[in-house]
Design a protein around this motif. Structure first.
Motif, PDB file in Angstrom:
ATOM      1  N   GLU A  84       0.902  -0.836   0.112  1.00  0.00           N
ATOM      2  CA  GLU A  84      -0.182  -0.294   0.142  1.00  0.00           C
ATOM      3  C   GLU A  84       0.441   1.537  -0.079  1.00  0.00           C
ATOM      4  O   GLU A  84       0.914   2.215  -0.624  1.00  0.00           O
ATOM      5  CB  GLU A  84      -0.770  -0.020   1.305  1.00  0.00           C
ATOM      6  N   VAL A  85       1.482   1.175   0.274  1.00  0.00           N
ATOM      7  CA  VAL A  85       2.931   2.164   0.844  1.00  0.00           C
ATOM      8  C   VAL A  85       3.137   2.778  -0.499  1.00  0.00           C
ATOM      9  O   VAL A  85       3.487   3.567  -1.479  1.00  0.00           O
ATOM     10  CB  VAL A  85       3.905   2.308   1.951  1.00  0.00           C
ATOM     11  N   LEU A  86       4.205   1.550  -1.339  1.00  0.00           N
ATOM     12  CA  LEU A  86       4.681   1.259  -2.814  1.00  0.00           C
ATOM     13  C   LEU A  86       3.515   1.813  -3.705  1.00  0.00           C
ATOM     14  O   LEU A  86       3.638   3.044  -4.896  1.00  0.00           O
ATOM     15  CB  LEU A  86       4.788  -0.146  -3.246  1.00  0.00           C
ATOM     16  N   ARG A  87       2.122   1.228  -3.832  1.00  0.00           N
ATOM     17  CA  ARG A  87       0.870   2.325  -4.701  1.00  0.00           C
ATOM     18  C   ARG A  87       1.150   3.334  -4.535  1.00  0.00           C
ATOM     19  O   ARG A  87       0.226   4.482  -4.776  1.00  0.00           O
ATOM     20  CB  ARG A  87       0.012   1.648  -4.500  1.00  0.00           C
ATOM     21  N   GLN A  88       0.884   3.652  -3.847  1.00  0.00           N
ATOM     22  CA  GLN A  88       0.518   5.764  -3.162  1.00  0.00           C
ATOM     23  C   GLN A  88       1.507   6.512  -3.617  1.00  0.00           C
ATOM     24  O   GLN A  88       1.317   7.402  -4.005  1.00  0.00           O
ATOM     25  CB  GLN A  88       0.069   5.936  -1.278  1.00  0.00           C
ATOM     26  N   ALA A  89       2.685   5.895  -3.283  1.00  0.00           N
ATOM     27  CA  ALA A  89       3.805   6.448  -3.425  1.00  0.00           C
ATOM     28  C   ALA A  89       4.553   6.875  -5.072  1.00  0.00           C
ATOM     29  O   ALA A  89       4.356   7.734  -5.896  1.00  0.00           O
ATOM     30  CB  ALA A  89       5.441   5.959  -2.568  1.00  0.00           C
ATOM     31  N   LYS A  90       3.845   5.631  -6.018  1.00  0.00           N
ATOM     32  CA  LYS A  90       3.477   5.067  -7.402  1.00  0.00           C
ATOM     33  C   LYS A  90       2.851   6.318  -8.290  1.00  0.00           C
ATOM     34  O   LYS A  90       2.721   7.082  -9.076  1.00  0.00           O
ATOM     35  CB  LYS A  90       3.533   3.986  -7.733  1.00  0.00           C
TER      36      LYS A  90
END
Length: 425
Positions: free
Chosen positions: A238-244
């Motif tokens: 989820e952290v990566l999804r938001q960052a991307k």
């Protein structure tokens, strides 16, 4: 240089065709080819993929040649369908200078089985106190572009910021081992129901997620490239999804074992299942698989971590974390993803080659491109026997498991490194 004509082969899952390799490149791809001077390989039922590329391999040399050498690890890689691997820096001495990375690079060239691209350490001695010679390693013959203290987190946020700023000058990448050390002191496995039942100190998911959250903010602030090693939790996804979604220049990898094995394996107390980050839960695995298919997680990387017998066949608490992965990764991908050949090529070849900047790798077989490719027989199911692996170590978590797929041949710039499932040298 011998020419090879591969007949009736499916290129990345397409309709069968013929593929001619000559002078180190793919010369022609067309049905009905004829080449009297070429060695013929019957490709019926086989799939041709661009040679696999591993962004995360531990070759142990220099320093722990009892566990692995550049040559033995290269052979394992070729047998797994790889044509290029990135060798991590936690050797002895640490690959934190131009001299050490050039040594690893030259050993890879001498072995001649795969292209070995050294990864440089971010900090001197992996100690997390001061930056290593990033510029000197980048300017060396090895032309290092990925830097990682893998096995250790770059926990100091100021040091991490400085590293991201430094490599931006030559479009380098900082590959982070995301683990807040103050949250994992003494940890033995994933923190959850199983660790509570077994009475083992837990490694909480938030220890990974907190570092990823911090580092994507740093990378966003600096405008530099961040790569996250061995993502293992649903929260990290989820952290990566938001960052991307915000356009942060972040990529991420997942290992085969984190796509398949859960923390319940620790109930056996078999140290072969001890790994860092630890095996997680079934719900984490489901999130990782979905993220891989979606592209939130960019690649599969093996984290091939060979260990000598005395470092693994001991009590769980004293065993070193890590698993073999090079010779089984494609089989795990097939088991998890099914015969989604384009997706497999994207996650195991094209994208890792792009991240590492490995020219000539990660390119689908087509006229004029370097003949870095592998042939896979998807119909074969094989039982993994540790004694038959090319690695000097035997710490595979897949021992006696039956998995799909067999590497029939691997070519590096038109020269076979594997034929009929066996290493050529």
């Amino acid at each position: 240089m011998t020419a090879y004509l591969i007949t009736s082969v499916s290129v990345v899952g397409a309709a069968p065709t013929d593929l001619l390799i000559r002078d180190g490149v793919v010369a022609e791809v067309e049905a009905g080819l004829s080449a009297p001077d070429a060695t013929v390989i019957d490709g019926t039922g086989l799939v041709a993929l661009p040679g696999l590329v591993d962004l995360h391999t531990h070759l142990r040399e220099p320093g722990r040649e009892d566990a692995e050498t550049v040559e033995s690890g290269s052979r394992a890689a070729a047998l797994g369908g790889y044509t290029a691997v990135c060798a991590m820096a936690n050797t002895s001495p640490v690959a934190d200078t131009a001299g050490v990375v050039e040594q690893v690079w030259r050993l890879g060239r001498e072995a001649g089985l795969v292209d070995v691209q050294p990864v440089g350490a971010v900090t001197v001695g992996l100690a997390g106190e001061r930056l290593a010679e990033l510029g000197a390693m980048a300017d060396s013959a090895a032309q290092v572009r990925i830097f990682s203290d893998d096995g250790h987190c770059v926990a100091d946020p100021l040091l991490m910021r400085r590293a991201l700023e430094y490599v931006k000058a030559f479009d380098g990448v900082i590959a982070q081992h995301a683990e807040e050390p103050r949250l994992t002191e003494g940890a033995q496995m994933h923190e959850g129901e199983v660790s509570t039942r077994l009475g083992l100190i837990g490694w909480p998911a938030v220890a990974e997620e907190a570092i990823i959250a911090r580092d994507v903010l740093l990378a966003e602030h600096v405008g530099s490239r961040l790569h996250v090693c061995h993502v293992s939790t649903a929260g990290s996804v989820e952290v990566l999804r938001q960052a991307k979604a915000r356009g942060v220049r972040v990529t991420a990898e997942v290992t085969p074992h984190h796509l398949l094995l859960t923390d319940e394996r620790a109930e056996s107390y078999d140290p072969v299942f001890k790994v860092n980050p630890p095996l997680r839960t079934a719900s984490d695995i489901a999130a990782l698989r979905a993220a891989l298919a979606e592209g939130v997680i960019d690649i599969i990387a093996t984290d091939h971590a060979p260990h000598a017998v005395e470092d693994k066949e001991c009590e769980w608490a004293y065993a070193r974390p890590g698993m073999l992965g090079l010779e089984t990764a494609l089989s795990i991908a097939l088991d998890v993803l099914g015969p989604e050949w384009d997706l497999i090529a994207e996650r195991m070849s094209r994208t890792p080659a792009r991240i590492a900047g490995l020219t000539g790798h990660g390119v689908d077989p087509a006229p004029g491109v370097p003949a870095n490719l592998t042939l896979v027989d998807p119909a074969v199911r094989r039982t993994i026997e540790p004694a038959e692996l090319a690695s000097r170590s035997r710490n595979t978590p897949y021992a006696r498991m039956t998995l799909p797929g067999r590497i029939v041949a691997t070519f590096l710039r038109g020269e076979p490194t594997v034929l009929d499932g066996k290493a050529v040298k």
